[in-house]
Design a protein around this motif. Structure first.
Motif, mmCIF file in Angstrom:
data_model
loop_
_atom_site.group_PDB
_atom_site.id
_atom_site.type_symbol
_atom_site.label_atom_id
_atom_site.label_comp_id
_atom_site.label_asym_id
_atom_site.label_seq_id
_atom_site.Cartn_x
_atom_site.Cartn_y
_atom_site.Cartn_z
ATOM 1 N N THR A 240 -8.813 -3.353 9.885
ATOM 2 C CA THR A 240 -8.940 -4.077 8.623
ATOM 3 C C THR A 240 -8.458 -5.518 8.789
ATOM 4 O O THR A 240 -9.088 -6.456 8.279
ATOM 5 N N ILE A 241 -7.368 -5.710 9.509
ATOM 6 C CA ILE A 241 -6.856 -7.063 9.751
ATOM 7 C C ILE A 241 -7.865 -7.882 10.546
ATOM 8 O O ILE A 241 -8.109 -9.057 10.250
ATOM 9 N N LEU A 242 -8.487 -7.283 11.551
ATOM 10 C CA LEU A 242 -9.497 -7.987 12.337
ATOM 11 C C LEU A 242 -10.685 -8.407 11.462
ATOM 12 O O LEU A 242 -11.206 -9.512 11.603
ATOM 13 N N SER A 243 -11.093 -7.517 10.571
ATOM 14 C CA SER A 243 -12.184 -7.860 9.647
ATOM 15 C C SER A 243 -11.759 -8.985 8.711
ATOM 16 O O SER A 243 -12.532 -9.892 8.415
ATOM 17 N N MET A 244 -10.528 -8.901 8.243
ATOM 18 C CA MET A 244 -9.986 -9.932 7.356
ATOM 19 C C MET A 244 -10.024 -11.296 8.043
ATOM 20 O O MET A 244 -10.413 -12.303 7.436
ATOM 21 N N LYS A 245 -9.640 -11.322 9.309
ATOM 22 C CA LYS A 245 -9.609 -12.581 10.063
ATOM 23 C C LYS A 245 -10.996 -13.209 10.121
ATOM 24 O O LYS A 245 -11.136 -14.428 10.017
ATOM 25 N N LYS A 246 -12.021 -12.392 10.282
ATOM 26 C CA LYS A 246 -13.387 -12.906 10.363
ATOM 27 C C LYS A 246 -13.946 -13.310 9.004
ATOM 28 O O LYS A 246 -14.758 -14.216 8.899
ATOM 29 N N GLU A 247 -13.499 -12.623 7.967
ATOM 30 C CA GLU A 247 -14.097 -12.818 6.648
ATOM 31 C C GLU A 247 -13.388 -13.846 5.768
ATOM 32 O O GLU A 247 -14.036 -14.570 5.021
ATOM 33 N N LEU A 248 -12.061 -13.900 5.847
ATOM 34 C CA LEU A 248 -11.304 -14.767 4.946
ATOM 35 C C LEU A 248 -10.818 -16.017 5.666
ATOM 36 O O LEU A 248 -10.300 -15.929 6.775
ATOM 37 N N ASP B 180 -2.189 -12.927 -2.231
ATOM 38 C CA ASP B 180 -2.999 -12.072 -3.108
ATOM 39 C C ASP B 180 -4.293 -11.667 -2.422
ATOM 40 O O ASP B 180 -4.737 -10.521 -2.552
ATOM 41 N N ASP B 181 -4.933 -12.597 -1.692
ATOM 42 C CA ASP B 181 -6.153 -12.268 -0.950
ATOM 43 C C ASP B 181 -5.872 -11.183 0.080
ATOM 44 O O ASP B 181 -6.653 -10.240 0.233
ATOM 45 N N ILE B 182 -4.751 -11.321 0.783
ATOM 46 C CA ILE B 182 -4.383 -10.341 1.807
ATOM 47 C C ILE B 182 -4.143 -8.974 1.173
ATOM 48 O O ILE B 182 -4.666 -7.957 1.630
ATOM 49 N N CYS C 293 -0.407 2.949 3.460
ATOM 50 C CA CYS C 293 0.640 3.266 4.433
ATOM 51 C C CYS C 293 1.768 3.924 3.660
ATOM 52 O O CYS C 293 2.346 3.313 2.765
ATOM 53 N N ARG C 294 2.056 5.153 3.985
ATOM 54 C CA ARG C 294 3.080 5.882 3.252
ATOM 55 C C ARG C 294 4.488 5.596 3.767
ATOM 56 O O ARG C 294 5.464 6.056 3.212
ATOM 57 N N CYS C 295 4.607 4.807 4.840
ATOM 58 C CA CYS C 295 5.914 4.525 5.434
ATOM 59 C C CYS C 295 6.491 3.184 5.010
ATOM 60 O O CYS C 295 7.603 2.856 5.389
ATOM 61 N N SER C 296 5.716 2.373 4.298
ATOM 62 C CA SER C 296 6.200 1.005 4.061
ATOM 63 C C SER C 296 5.871 0.504 2.660
ATOM 64 O O SER C 296 5.210 1.159 1.886
ATOM 65 N N GLY C 297 6.296 -0.701 2.413
ATOM 66 C CA GLY C 297 6.023 -1.363 1.139
ATOM 67 C C GLY C 297 5.153 -2.591 1.313
ATOM 68 O O GLY C 297 5.006 -3.366 0.383
ATOM 69 N N TYR C 298 4.621 -2.823 2.508
ATOM 70 C CA TYR C 298 3.683 -3.894 2.825
ATOM 71 C C TYR C 298 4.287 -5.292 2.858
ATOM 72 O O TYR C 298 3.590 -6.246 3.170
ATOM 73 N N VAL C 299 5.568 -5.465 2.534
ATOM 74 C CA VAL C 299 6.163 -6.801 2.558
ATOM 75 C C VAL C 299 6.156 -7.345 3.990
ATOM 76 O O VAL C 299 5.700 -8.459 4.236
ATOM 77 N N GLY C 300 6.649 -6.550 4.921
ATOM 78 C CA GLY C 300 6.633 -6.956 6.324
ATOM 79 C C GLY C 300 5.229 -7.084 6.872
ATOM 80 O O GLY C 300 4.930 -7.989 7.658
ATOM 81 N N HIS C 301 4.350 -6.186 6.454
ATOM 82 C CA HIS C 301 2.950 -6.274 6.877
ATOM 83 C C HIS C 301 2.356 -7.613 6.476
ATOM 84 O O HIS C 301 1.674 -8.269 7.262
ATOM 85 N N THR C 302 2.592 -8.003 5.238
ATOM 86 C CA THR C 302 2.028 -9.261 4.729
ATOM 87 C C THR C 302 2.569 -10.444 5.528
ATOM 88 O O THR C 302 1.812 -11.344 5.900
ATOM 89 N N ARG C 303 3.866 -10.445 5.818
ATOM 90 C CA ARG C 303 4.444 -11.513 6.643
ATOM 91 C C ARG C 303 3.774 -11.553 8.017
ATOM 92 O O ARG C 303 3.413 -12.625 8.515
ATOM 93 N N ALA C 304 3.622 -10.401 8.636
ATOM 94 C CA ALA C 304 3.017 -10.325 9.968
ATOM 95 C C ALA C 304 1.562 -10.795 9.935
ATOM 96 O O ALA C 304 1.124 -11.529 10.829
ATOM 97 N N ILE C 305 0.820 -10.379 8.936
ATOM 98 C CA ILE C 305 -0.588 -10.766 8.828
ATOM 99 C C ILE C 305 -0.698 -12.273 8.631
ATOM 100 O O ILE C 305 -1.541 -12.932 9.257
ATOM 101 N N LYS C 306 0.141 -12.823 7.792
ATOM 102 C CA LYS C 306 0.111 -14.276 7.565
ATOM 103 C C LYS C 306 0.389 -15.018 8.875
ATOM 104 O O LYS C 306 -0.289 -15.997 9.199
ATOM 105 N N GLY D 242 -2.193 -17.318 10.967
ATOM 106 C CA GLY D 242 -1.797 -18.721 10.951
ATOM 107 C C GLY D 242 -1.737 -19.327 9.565
ATOM 108 O O GLY D 242 -1.944 -20.518 9.392
ATOM 109 N N VAL D 243 -1.434 -18.475 8.578
ATOM 110 C CA VAL D 243 -1.370 -18.913 7.186
ATOM 111 C C VAL D 243 0.081 -19.208 6.827
ATOM 112 O O VAL D 243 0.987 -18.476 7.203
ATOM 113 N N LYS D 244 0.299 -20.264 6.093
ATOM 114 C CA LYS D 244 1.670 -20.640 5.666
ATOM 115 C C LYS D 244 2.067 -19.888 4.423
ATOM 116 O O LYS D 244 1.381 -19.502 3.598
#
Length: 149
Positions: free
Chosen positions: A105-113, A119-121, A130-143, A147-149
């Protein structure tokens, strides 16, 4: 029936049943990174990339994939390792069950967005639970990966 499909860059001819879902076809042919989750297309564990877009393979009949290209995590190992480093650096490596579909999904996001907001992410990730997390760290990692600020 026989379908012709390209999987991870390789042309394949696969025997499928008319009611068989792509998840079942892929797993039966050795693509075990495609996980069975909810069987309703809601959780995202079975996500693959079909013609450049993430789809829930548990809700996609294999016959509909005839003539199309599918990418599983096995076909993007280098990119997956790179994303994994970003995720790990933010402490979000968890059980790993959803990781293959999440990375696709992240790879697709990179090509599409282009220059996505948080909010877009979050909107793009709505199909990956993901039943193990709250996505806060995921969002930081994806950004960071994007290369998004």
């Amino acid at each position: 029936m026989i379908i012709n499909i390209k999987i991870n860059g390789m042309d394949k001819q696969l025997q499928v049943e008319p009611q068989e879902y792509l998840l079942e076809t892929l797993r039966a042919n050795g693509y075990l990174s495609v996980k069975r989750g909810c069987d309703t297309g809601s959780c995202g564990a079975c996500t693959v990339i079909l013609d450049g877009k993430p789809i829930p393979s548990c809700a996609w009949l294999s016959v509909r994939a005839h003539g199309h290209e599918v990418i599983t995590i096995e076909g993007v190992q280098k990119e997956a390792e790179e994303i994994g480093k970003f995720l790990s650096s933010e402490g979000v490596e968890q059980c790993g069950y959803c990781s293959p579909s999440f990375v696709l999904t992240i790879l697709s996001m990179k090509k599409e967005l282009e220059n996505p907001t948080e909010d877009d992410i979050r909107h793009y990730l709505v199909g990956n639970l993901c039943r193990c997390s709250g996505y806060v760290g995921h969002t930081r990692a994806i950004k960071k990966y994007l290369g998004v600020k």
